[in-house]
Design an enzyme around this catalytic site. Structure first.
Site, mmCIF file in Angstrom:
data_model
loop_
_atom_site.group_PDB
_atom_site.id
_atom_site.type_symbol
_atom_site.label_atom_id
_atom_site.label_comp_id
_atom_site.label_asym_id
_atom_site.label_seq_id
_atom_site.Cartn_x
_atom_site.Cartn_y
_atom_site.Cartn_z
ATOM 1 N N CYS A 261 0.782 -1.244 0.000
ATOM 2 C CA CYS A 261 0.000 0.000 0.000
ATOM 3 C C CYS A 261 0.809 1.286 0.000
ATOM 4 O O CYS A 261 0.678 2.086 -0.920
ATOM 5 C CB CYS A 261 -0.957 -0.005 1.184
HETATM 6 C C1 UDX Z 1 -6.395 -4.723 -1.876
HETATM 7 C C2 UDX Z 1 -6.977 -3.616 -2.754
HETATM 8 O O1 UDX Z 1 -7.588 -4.137 -3.861
HETATM 9 C C3 UDX Z 1 -5.936 -2.600 -3.069
HETATM 10 O O2 UDX Z 1 -6.459 -1.592 -3.899
HETATM 11 C C4 UDX Z 1 -5.524 -2.013 -1.773
HETATM 12 O O3 UDX Z 1 -4.620 -0.981 -1.955
HETATM 13 C C5 UDX Z 1 -4.900 -3.070 -0.905
HETATM 14 O O4 UDX Z 1 -5.797 -4.118 -0.733
HETATM 15 P P1 UDX Z 1 -5.280 -7.037 -2.031
HETATM 16 O O5 UDX Z 1 -6.478 -7.462 -1.268
HETATM 17 O O6 UDX Z 1 -3.944 -7.159 -1.399
HETATM 18 O O7 UDX Z 1 -5.467 -5.514 -2.472
HETATM 19 O O8 UDX Z 1 -5.365 -7.634 -3.463
HETATM 20 P P2 UDX Z 1 -4.590 -8.813 -4.153
HETATM 21 O O9 UDX Z 1 -3.958 -9.673 -3.147
HETATM 22 O O10 UDX Z 1 -3.838 -8.210 -5.261
HETATM 23 O O11 UDX Z 1 -5.776 -9.679 -4.709
HETATM 24 C C6 UDX Z 1 -6.724 -9.283 -5.586
HETATM 25 C C7 UDX Z 1 -7.634 -10.475 -5.925
HETATM 26 O O12 UDX Z 1 -8.458 -10.084 -6.980
HETATM 27 C C8 UDX Z 1 -6.895 -11.729 -6.363
HETATM 28 O O13 UDX Z 1 -7.361 -12.842 -5.660
HETATM 29 C C9 UDX Z 1 -7.238 -11.844 -7.849
HETATM 30 O O14 UDX Z 1 -7.316 -13.164 -8.304
HETATM 31 C C10 UDX Z 1 -8.579 -11.152 -7.876
HETATM 32 N N1 UDX Z 1 -8.945 -10.660 -9.197
HETATM 33 C C11 UDX Z 1 -8.078 -9.960 -9.938
HETATM 34 C C12 UDX Z 1 -10.209 -10.935 -9.694
HETATM 35 O O15 UDX Z 1 -11.024 -11.583 -9.060
HETATM 36 N N2 UDX Z 1 -10.559 -10.451 -10.911
HETATM 37 C C13 UDX Z 1 -9.692 -9.777 -11.696
HETATM 38 O O16 UDX Z 1 -10.048 -9.393 -12.806
HETATM 39 C C14 UDX Z 1 -8.414 -9.510 -11.184
HETATM 40 C C1 UDX Z 2 -1.160 -0.079 5.613
HETATM 41 C C2 UDX Z 2 -2.127 0.758 6.457
HETATM 42 O O1 UDX Z 2 -1.738 0.700 7.835
HETATM 43 C C3 UDX Z 2 -3.530 0.280 6.276
HETATM 44 O O2 UDX Z 2 -4.438 1.117 7.013
HETATM 45 C C4 UDX Z 2 -3.882 0.313 4.799
HETATM 46 O O3 UDX Z 2 -5.186 -0.134 4.560
HETATM 47 C C5 UDX Z 2 -2.894 -0.536 4.018
HETATM 48 O O4 UDX Z 2 -1.573 -0.062 4.268
HETATM 49 P P1 UDX Z 2 0.102 -2.407 5.828
HETATM 50 O O5 UDX Z 2 0.826 -2.018 4.593
HETATM 51 O O6 UDX Z 2 -0.488 -3.773 5.912
HETATM 52 O O7 UDX Z 2 -1.106 -1.394 6.121
HETATM 53 O O8 UDX Z 2 1.114 -2.272 7.040
HETATM 54 P P2 UDX Z 2 1.511 -1.204 8.145
HETATM 55 O O9 UDX Z 2 1.407 -1.861 9.460
HETATM 56 O O10 UDX Z 2 0.814 0.077 7.978
HETATM 57 O O11 UDX Z 2 3.077 -1.032 7.839
HETATM 58 C C6 UDX Z 2 3.556 -0.493 6.614
HETATM 59 C C7 UDX Z 2 5.063 -0.460 6.613
HETATM 60 O O12 UDX Z 2 5.550 0.556 7.494
HETATM 61 C C8 UDX Z 2 5.735 -1.753 7.072
HETATM 62 O O13 UDX Z 2 6.839 -2.036 6.243
HETATM 63 C C9 UDX Z 2 6.200 -1.444 8.468
HETATM 64 O O14 UDX Z 2 7.320 -2.198 8.846
HETATM 65 C C10 UDX Z 2 6.532 0.028 8.344
HETATM 66 N N1 UDX Z 2 6.481 0.741 9.630
HETATM 67 C C11 UDX Z 2 5.294 0.885 10.293
HETATM 68 C C12 UDX Z 2 7.647 1.287 10.159
HETATM 69 O O15 UDX Z 2 8.726 1.158 9.568
HETATM 70 N N2 UDX Z 2 7.570 1.954 11.342
HETATM 71 C C13 UDX Z 2 6.402 2.129 12.023
HETATM 72 O O16 UDX Z 2 6.416 2.769 13.085
HETATM 73 C C14 UDX Z 2 5.236 1.564 11.485
#
Ligand code: UDX
Ligand code: UDX
Length: 424
Positions: A261
């Site tokens: 993200c």
């Molecule tokens: C999600 C959100 O979609 C993204 O925008 C946000 O920033 C982070 O969380 P994530 O849940 O990690 O992403 O998605 P990902 O692990 O990439 O999986 C997407 C799923 O969609 C996969 O299982 C894939 O097979 C499915 N997919 C993809 C479909 O069902 N239809 C498609 O056409 C493409």
């Molecule tokens: C993030 C947001 O927290 C979540 O709300 C959003 O929907 C998706 O993106 P995620 O990417 O799963 O979630 O992880 P997060 O716990 O936010 O950590 C992101 C990165 O920052 C990691 O690499 C983590 O190690 C780093 N981090 C976080 C630091 O280096 N220091 C900190 O104090 C906190």
């Protein structure tokens, strides 16, 4: 509680799976759709296709409810879009990966919206995928009458906890039908609910993530300065974080942020900003700071190896890398700092050994170099024992055992033991 609405979820990634099972747990019947047959089969059999704490249990509970015990909502998983026709609200949670050059690849998103239209869906369509402001209006609104946008704030590793205990719920809506439906869906939650325009709701997600990323980059930068001063940045941030205007969260300095993200959302926001004719210098600096941060650890290693092991370079040194995932409790390696660190070590001719309790397979898959030029170990102990120096890149709980290291040179990218680290 009687839940009248039936929900659909398109895209069973982390967010889609957690949303489907979470809503089912709250009493809704949910149809989860994905194009990936193996993923759907695995979920239907109660087997987690990704690692997320609690997922296995929530899948089991769902299967029990499906089998008729205990009543309540049930999530079913399928590749068949027509099953969504019975739903009142369909959430879209397909991935929106970065495009070369910083924009967003909307291929999956547009594909899902098109499929939904082709099967004749007429209910409320609510993207939950992170999409740039304006995307829902441009891609979804022309095809559907009732449109919303509902950003998620789930962090991997604590996604179920975050789903059930959100700090806020943002309901973006374009008409009264969409708003009413979203109000009903979120009636079981008592977090503050903000009713916003679709574009506003889309921007909330980016602004939220950009700020958290900014906090991390700020802590890392202060950490780099603190290190030069011989000051412990953690003691400083504990004090800084007590200011209620700042808060202690996301001030843990280290080797920078990774994950699916922060890096991609920042890049997309920067890209959008430039398209709109505004140069986002601050956001640019956050990404640049974060790009450099992992390599600070390699610089530190080079210095300490010269001083303590008396070697002029890293060439031929056996270095153990503990932790490949971008953070603990996940198998996700997307944009993980480990990628930059391991690449830099390989470039310098280091013999890289690695261990991660969950992420080895995903890391291997990233590049042929990672699958053939890195020696992987089945345990942390085995990895450490094969090496002369150790780098800790992910704060997995098991790395806190100080007896693992047997007097070796250990440097931390994440604060685990409190020995010397990248900025402490
Ligand atoms: C999600 C959100 O979609 C993204 O925008 C946000 O920033 C982070 O969380 P994530 O849940 O990690 O992403 O998605 P990902 O692990 O990439 O999986 C997407 C799923 O969609 C996969 O299982 C894939 O097979 C499915 N997919 C993809 C479909 O069902 N239809 C498609 O056409 C493409
Ligand atoms: C993030 C947001 O927290 C979540 O709300 C959003 O929907 C998706 O993106 P995620 O990417 O799963 O979630 O992880 P997060 O716990 O936010 O950590 C992101 C990165 O920052 C990691 O690499 C983590 O190690 C780093 N981090 C976080 C630091 O280096 N220091 C900190 O104090 C906190």
């Amino acid at each position: 509680m009687v839940c009248v609405l039936k929900l659909g979820v398109v895209g069973l990634g982390y967010v889609g799976i957690v949303s489907s099972l979470g809503f089912a747990e709250l009493g809704f019947n949910v149809v989860g759709v994905d194009v990936d047959t193996a993923r759907v089969e695995s979920l239907s059999k109660g087997r987690p296709p990704v690692f997320e704490p609690g997922l296995e249990d929530y899948l089991k509970r769902n299967m029990k409810r499906a089998g008729g015990s205990g009543g309540g909502g049930v999530a079913v998983f399928t590749t068949d879009y027509t099953r969504l026709l019975g739903c009142d609200v369909v959430f879209i949670t397909v991935g929106t990966p970065p495009r070369e050059g910083g924009g967003q690849n909307l291929e999956y998103f547009e594909g899902a919206v098109k499929m939904l239209r082709e099967v004749g869906f007429r209910g409320v369509v609510v993207p939950r995928s992170t999409v740039l402001p304006g995307t829902t209006e441009r891609v979804v609104a022309p095809l559907f009458e009732h449109v919303g946008y509902n950003p998620e704030f789930l962090a991997e590793g604590s996604a179920f906890r975050d789903f059930f205990n959100p700090d806020k719920i943002v309901l973006g809506y374009s008409d009264g039908v969409a708003l009413e439906a979203l109000r009903k869906v979120y009636s079981p939650f008592n977090a503050p609910k903000l009713e916003l325009g679709v574009r506003e709701a889309e921007l909330v997600k980016y602004a939220n993530n950009a700020f958290l990323a900014l906090k991390v980059a700020y802590a890392d930068e202060v950490g780099n300065i603190a290190k030069k001063l011989g000051v412990d940045v953690y003691r400083v941030m504990d004090a800084v974080g007590l200011d209620r205007r700042i808060g202690r969260a996301f001030l843990n300095a280290g080797i920078g942020f990774g994950g699916s993200c922060f890096p991609k959302d920042l890049a997309a926001l920067i890209h959008l900003s430039r398209d709109l004719g505004y140069e986002p210098v601050l956001l640019d600096a956050v990404l640049e700071q974060n790009r450099r941060q992992p390599l600070m650890l390699v610089d530190l290693l080079r210095t300490r190896v010269r001083e303590r092991l008396g070697r002029p370079s890293l060439r031929g040194l056996r270095v153990g890398v503990l932790g490949l995932a971008f953070k603990p409790n996940t198998d996700d390696v997307r944009e993980a700092p480990s990628i930059r660190v391991v690449s830099a070590l390989l470039d310098e001719g280091v013999e890289v050994h690695a261990y991660d309790p969950r992420a080895e397979e995903n890391f291997r898959r990233l590049s042929p170099r990672f699958s053939s030029n890195v020696v992987y170990h089945a345990t942390a102990k085995e990895c450490v024992e094969a090496c002369e120096a150790v780098l800790i890149l992910t704060e997995w709980e098991e790395f806190r055992d100080a007896s693992l290291y047997g007097g070796r040179l250990v440097l931390e990218g994440r604060r685990v033991l409190g020995v010397e680290g990248v900025c402490w």
